[in-house]
Write a protein that holds these residues in place. Structure first.
Motif, PDB file in Angstrom:
ATOM      1  N   GLY A  53      10.097  -6.318   2.410  1.00 54.70           N
ATOM      2  CA  GLY A  53      10.153  -6.651   0.996  1.00 54.70           C
ATOM      3  C   GLY A  53       8.766  -6.699   0.392  1.00 54.70           C
ATOM      4  O   GLY A  53       7.893  -7.411   0.892  1.00 54.70           O
ATOM      5  N   ILE A  54       8.555  -5.926  -0.666  1.00 56.66           N
ATOM      6  CA  ILE A  54       7.237  -5.811  -1.296  1.00 56.66           C
ATOM      7  C   ILE A  54       7.385  -6.040  -2.794  1.00 56.66           C
ATOM      8  O   ILE A  54       8.166  -5.355  -3.460  1.00 56.66           O
ATOM      9  CB  ILE A  54       6.615  -4.434  -1.034  1.00 56.66           C
ATOM     10  CG1 ILE A  54       6.523  -4.169   0.480  1.00 56.66           C
ATOM     11  CG2 ILE A  54       5.237  -4.310  -1.682  1.00 56.66           C
ATOM     12  CD1 ILE A  54       6.227  -2.733   0.831  1.00 56.66           C
ATOM     13  N   ALA A  55       6.649  -7.016  -3.301  1.00 58.16           N
ATOM     14  CA  ALA A  55       6.722  -7.293  -4.736  1.00 58.16           C
ATOM     15  C   ALA A  55       5.346  -7.496  -5.363  1.00 58.16           C
ATOM     16  O   ALA A  55       5.253  -7.688  -6.570  1.00 58.16           O
ATOM     17  CB  ALA A  55       7.587  -8.534  -5.000  1.00 58.16           C
ATOM     18  N   ALA A  56       4.285  -7.452  -4.566  1.00 56.66           N
ATOM     19  CA  ALA A  56       2.939  -7.565  -5.124  1.00 56.66           C
ATOM     20  C   ALA A  56       2.684  -6.369  -6.035  1.00 56.66           C
ATOM     21  O   ALA A  56       2.851  -5.219  -5.620  1.00 56.66           O
ATOM     22  CB  ALA A  56       1.905  -7.616  -4.005  1.00 56.66           C
ATOM     23  N   ALA A  57       2.280  -6.638  -7.269  1.00 57.78           N
ATOM     24  CA  ALA A  57       2.151  -5.573  -8.269  1.00 57.78           C
ATOM     25  C   ALA A  57       1.188  -4.483  -7.832  1.00 57.78           C
ATOM     26  O   ALA A  57       1.425  -3.288  -8.090  1.00 57.78           O
ATOM     27  CB  ALA A  57       1.699  -6.171  -9.600  1.00 57.78           C
ATOM     28  N   ASP A  58       0.100  -4.854  -7.148  1.00 65.96           N
ATOM     29  CA  ASP A  58      -0.878  -3.843  -6.760  1.00 65.96           C
ATOM     30  C   ASP A  58      -0.373  -2.933  -5.652  1.00 65.96           C
ATOM     31  O   ASP A  58      -0.951  -1.873  -5.406  1.00 65.96           O
ATOM     32  CB  ASP A  58      -2.204  -4.492  -6.353  1.00 65.96           C
ATOM     33  CG  ASP A  58      -2.057  -5.409  -5.138  1.00 65.96           C
ATOM     34  OD1 ASP A  58      -0.916  -5.769  -4.797  1.00 65.96           O
ATOM     35  OD2 ASP A  58      -3.086  -5.763  -4.536  1.00 65.96           O
ATOM     36  N   ARG A  59       0.720  -3.318  -4.981  1.00 62.83           N
ATOM     37  CA  ARG A  59       1.299  -2.457  -3.957  1.00 62.83           C
ATOM     38  C   ARG A  59       2.412  -1.575  -4.521  1.00 62.83           C
ATOM     39  O   ARG A  59       2.977  -0.761  -3.804  1.00 62.83           O
ATOM     40  CB  ARG A  59       1.883  -3.289  -2.803  1.00 62.83           C
ATOM     41  CG  ARG A  59       0.942  -4.293  -2.198  1.00 62.83           C
ATOM     42  CD  ARG A  59      -0.314  -3.647  -1.688  1.00 62.83           C
ATOM     43  NE  ARG A  59      -0.138  -2.885  -0.464  1.00 62.83           N
ATOM     44  CZ  ARG A  59      -1.092  -2.151   0.100  1.00 62.83           C
ATOM     45  NH1 ARG A  59      -2.265  -2.046  -0.467  1.00 62.83           N
ATOM     46  NH2 ARG A  59      -0.867  -1.504   1.218  1.00 62.83           N
ATOM     47  N   LEU A  60       2.712  -1.741  -5.801  1.00 66.46           N
ATOM     48  CA  LEU A  60       3.799  -0.974  -6.418  1.00 66.46           C
ATOM     49  C   LEU A  60       3.319  -0.058  -7.537  1.00 66.46           C
ATOM     50  O   LEU A  60       4.126   0.591  -8.191  1.00 66.46           O
ATOM     51  CB  LEU A  60       4.867  -1.933  -6.972  1.00 66.46           C
ATOM     52  CG  LEU A  60       5.590  -2.809  -5.946  1.00 66.46           C
ATOM     53  CD1 LEU A  60       6.486  -3.820  -6.660  1.00 66.46           C
ATOM     54  CD2 LEU A  60       6.410  -1.958  -4.981  1.00 66.46           C
ATOM     55  N   SER A  61       2.013   0.001  -7.765  1.00 63.58           N
ATOM     56  CA  SER A  61       1.507   0.744  -8.919  1.00 63.58           C
ATOM     57  C   SER A  61       1.776   2.237  -8.804  1.00 63.58           C
ATOM     58  O   SER A  61       2.229   2.881  -9.757  1.00 63.58           O
ATOM     59  CB  SER A  61       0.006   0.481  -9.117  1.00 63.58           C
ATOM     60  OG  SER A  61      -0.705   0.811  -7.944  1.00 63.58           O
ATOM     61  N   ARG A  62       1.534   2.819  -7.640  1.00 60.67           N
ATOM     62  CA  ARG A  62       1.778   4.261  -7.462  1.00 60.67           C
ATOM     63  C   ARG A  62       3.274   4.558  -7.530  1.00 60.67           C
ATOM     64  O   ARG A  62       3.701   5.539  -8.137  1.00 60.67           O
ATOM     65  CB  ARG A  62       1.206   4.707  -6.115  1.00 60.67           C
ATOM     66  CG  ARG A  62       1.554   6.131  -5.716  1.00 60.67           C
ATOM     67  CD  ARG A  62       0.556   7.119  -6.187  1.00 60.67           C
ATOM     68  NE  ARG A  62       0.901   8.483  -5.788  1.00 60.67           N
ATOM     69  CZ  ARG A  62       0.098   9.523  -5.927  1.00 60.67           C
ATOM     70  NH1 ARG A  62      -1.103   9.370  -6.461  1.00 60.67           N
ATOM     71  NH2 ARG A  62       0.474  10.732  -5.546  1.00 60.67           N
ATOM     72  N   LEU A  63       4.086   3.689  -6.907  1.00 63.73           N
ATOM     73  CA  LEU A  63       5.531   3.871  -6.959  1.00 63.73           C
ATOM     74  C   LEU A  63       6.016   3.831  -8.405  1.00 63.73           C
ATOM     75  O   LEU A  63       6.887   4.609  -8.799  1.00 63.73           O
ATOM     76  CB  LEU A  63       6.219   2.806  -6.106  1.00 63.73           C
ATOM     77  CG  LEU A  63       7.718   2.995  -5.829  1.00 63.73           C
ATOM     78  CD1 LEU A  63       8.081   2.356  -4.493  1.00 63.73           C
ATOM     79  CD2 LEU A  63       8.579   2.403  -6.923  1.00 63.73           C
ATOM     80  N   ALA A  83      10.555  -4.000  -4.184  1.00 64.69           N
ATOM     81  CA  ALA A  83      11.152  -2.968  -3.339  1.00 64.69           C
ATOM     82  C   ALA A  83      11.459  -3.558  -1.974  1.00 64.69           C
ATOM     83  O   ALA A  83      10.658  -4.309  -1.419  1.00 64.69           O
ATOM     84  CB  ALA A  83      10.206  -1.776  -3.195  1.00 64.69           C
ATOM     85  N   VAL A  84      12.635  -3.241  -1.467  1.00 70.66           N
ATOM     86  CA  VAL A  84      13.003  -3.614  -0.105  1.00 70.66           C
ATOM     87  C   VAL A  84      13.344  -2.320   0.619  1.00 70.66           C
ATOM     88  O   VAL A  84      14.307  -1.644   0.273  1.00 70.66           O
ATOM     89  CB  VAL A  84      14.198  -4.583  -0.062  1.00 70.66           C
ATOM     90  CG1 VAL A  84      14.527  -4.938   1.387  1.00 70.66           C
ATOM     91  CG2 VAL A  84      13.905  -5.843  -0.864  1.00 70.66           C
ATOM     92  N   ALA A  85      12.527  -1.975   1.602  1.00 74.36           N
ATOM     93  CA  ALA A  85      12.720  -0.738   2.357  1.00 74.36           C
ATOM     94  C   ALA A  85      13.406  -1.054   3.680  1.00 74.36           C
ATOM     95  O   ALA A  85      13.094  -2.056   4.334  1.00 74.36           O
ATOM     96  CB  ALA A  85      11.376  -0.074   2.613  1.00 74.36           C
TER      97      ALA A  85
END
Length: 312
Positions: free
Chosen positions: A285-295, A270-272
């Motif tokens: 830019g966020i691509a670490a899997a643990d930061r995208l689990s809720r999304l 994700a790029v916000a």
């Protein structure tokens, strides 16, 4: 525990989760804090609790402050590898969004800036700006004086405002058009147009596709444009890392437009964006899997728009 006590807690669960997320910047940590609050509620002498909502708010806030003060949290956040966890528009954990202050308090930009506040300043700021608690109520929640509450929120507002653009909210439709144009320039090699879409003081942050131990930071339009061009250039190595050829969707996270890279229904990056006066002022830019689990959980329940790029 009787059903009435459970119902009382469940009636506050959403508000507590939203409060905890704003304080901690992590959906998983927020859920843990809410669960710990439930355990305290379960063990409490509830007949002696006059105002359950106030009691639950106090317990949840205190638990969040304990987490922020913990040695592990201080180490993780001081190590330079921390970004707030992005949440998809419509996620109830984003909480109240009726006022500009409420919407801004959950933006990725402000959640990042709040890392510079002390835990108590952060709590006072969130309770006041996002949930409109009076200083008397905040004093009771945090066991401080009303005067101290006023001083804390004053300092917090100054610190946030000092580094925050105050150009007002970007119109969602206009902001989306800027991001669409930005994505087109980034993927087509139109570097001059890409630079023109950036503000003079643009900043970019990246977790290095989840592989870096520290955040990558970029300043100046030329450096940010170079980072973006490299990041959006498709390669076989990137596709292997993503698990396939992603489709690019434009969505909204934390009130801002974002580009989501999706492979087989799974968000892999994700790029916000923060848009100001028709240009991109910052991106994360966020691509670490643990930061995208809720999304990812909310994305699977979401009916997305057609991708702007069907196969990257």
């Amino acid at each position: 525990m009787d059903s009435e006590a459970i119902d009382r807690f469940e009636a506050s669960r959403g508000r507590l989760a939203s409060l905890a997320y704003r304080l901690l910047g992590s959906a998983a940590d927020a859920e843990d804090a809410v669960q710990d609050t439930f355990l305290r509620w379960q063990a409490a002498d509830r007949e002696r609790i006059e105002v359950p909502e106030a009691w639950l708010t106090k317990v949840a806030t205190r638990l969040c402050l304990d987490r922020l003060r913990s040695a592990q949290a201080r180490h993780e956040r001081a190590a330079g590898a921390w970004l707030p966890e992005p949440l998809l528009e419509g996620d109830p954990m984003l909480g109240p969004a009726d006022t500009f202050e409420q919407r801004e308090s959950v933006s990725l930009a402000v959640l990042t800036l709040m890392e510079r506040l002390s835990p108590v300043e952060r709590a006072v700021y969130v309770l006041r700006e996002a949930f409109s608690y009076s200083h008397a109520e905040i004093a009771g929640i945090l066991d401080i004086t009303e005067s101290a509450s006023q001083q804390h929120v004053h300092r917090a507002r100054i610190r946030v405002a000092a580094e925050r653009r105050r150009g007002g909210e970007a119109d969602p439709a206009s902001a989306r058009r800027v991001v669409e144009e930005f994505l087109a320039a980034a993927t087509s090699g139109r570097t001059e147009r890409l630079v023109a879409l950036l503000t003079d003081d643009v900043t970019a942050f990246s977790d290095g596709a989840g592989l870096s131990k520290r955040l990558l930071r970029y300043k100046t339009r030329e450096r940010v444009a170079s980072y973006v061009r490299a990041g959006f250039k498709p390669t076989q190595a990137k596709r292997r890392l993503a698990g396939g050829s992603p489709a690019m969707h434009i969505a909204r996270v934390n009130g801002s437009p974002a580009v989501l890279a999706v492979v087989d229904g799974r968000v892999v990056g994700a790029v916000a964006f923060e848009v100001s006066d028709g240009k991109v002022a910052s991106l994360r830019g966020i691509a670490a899997a643990d930061r995208l689990s809720r999304l990812n959980e909310t994305w699977r329940q979401h009916e997305p728009d057609a991708p702007v790029i069907s196969a990257w």
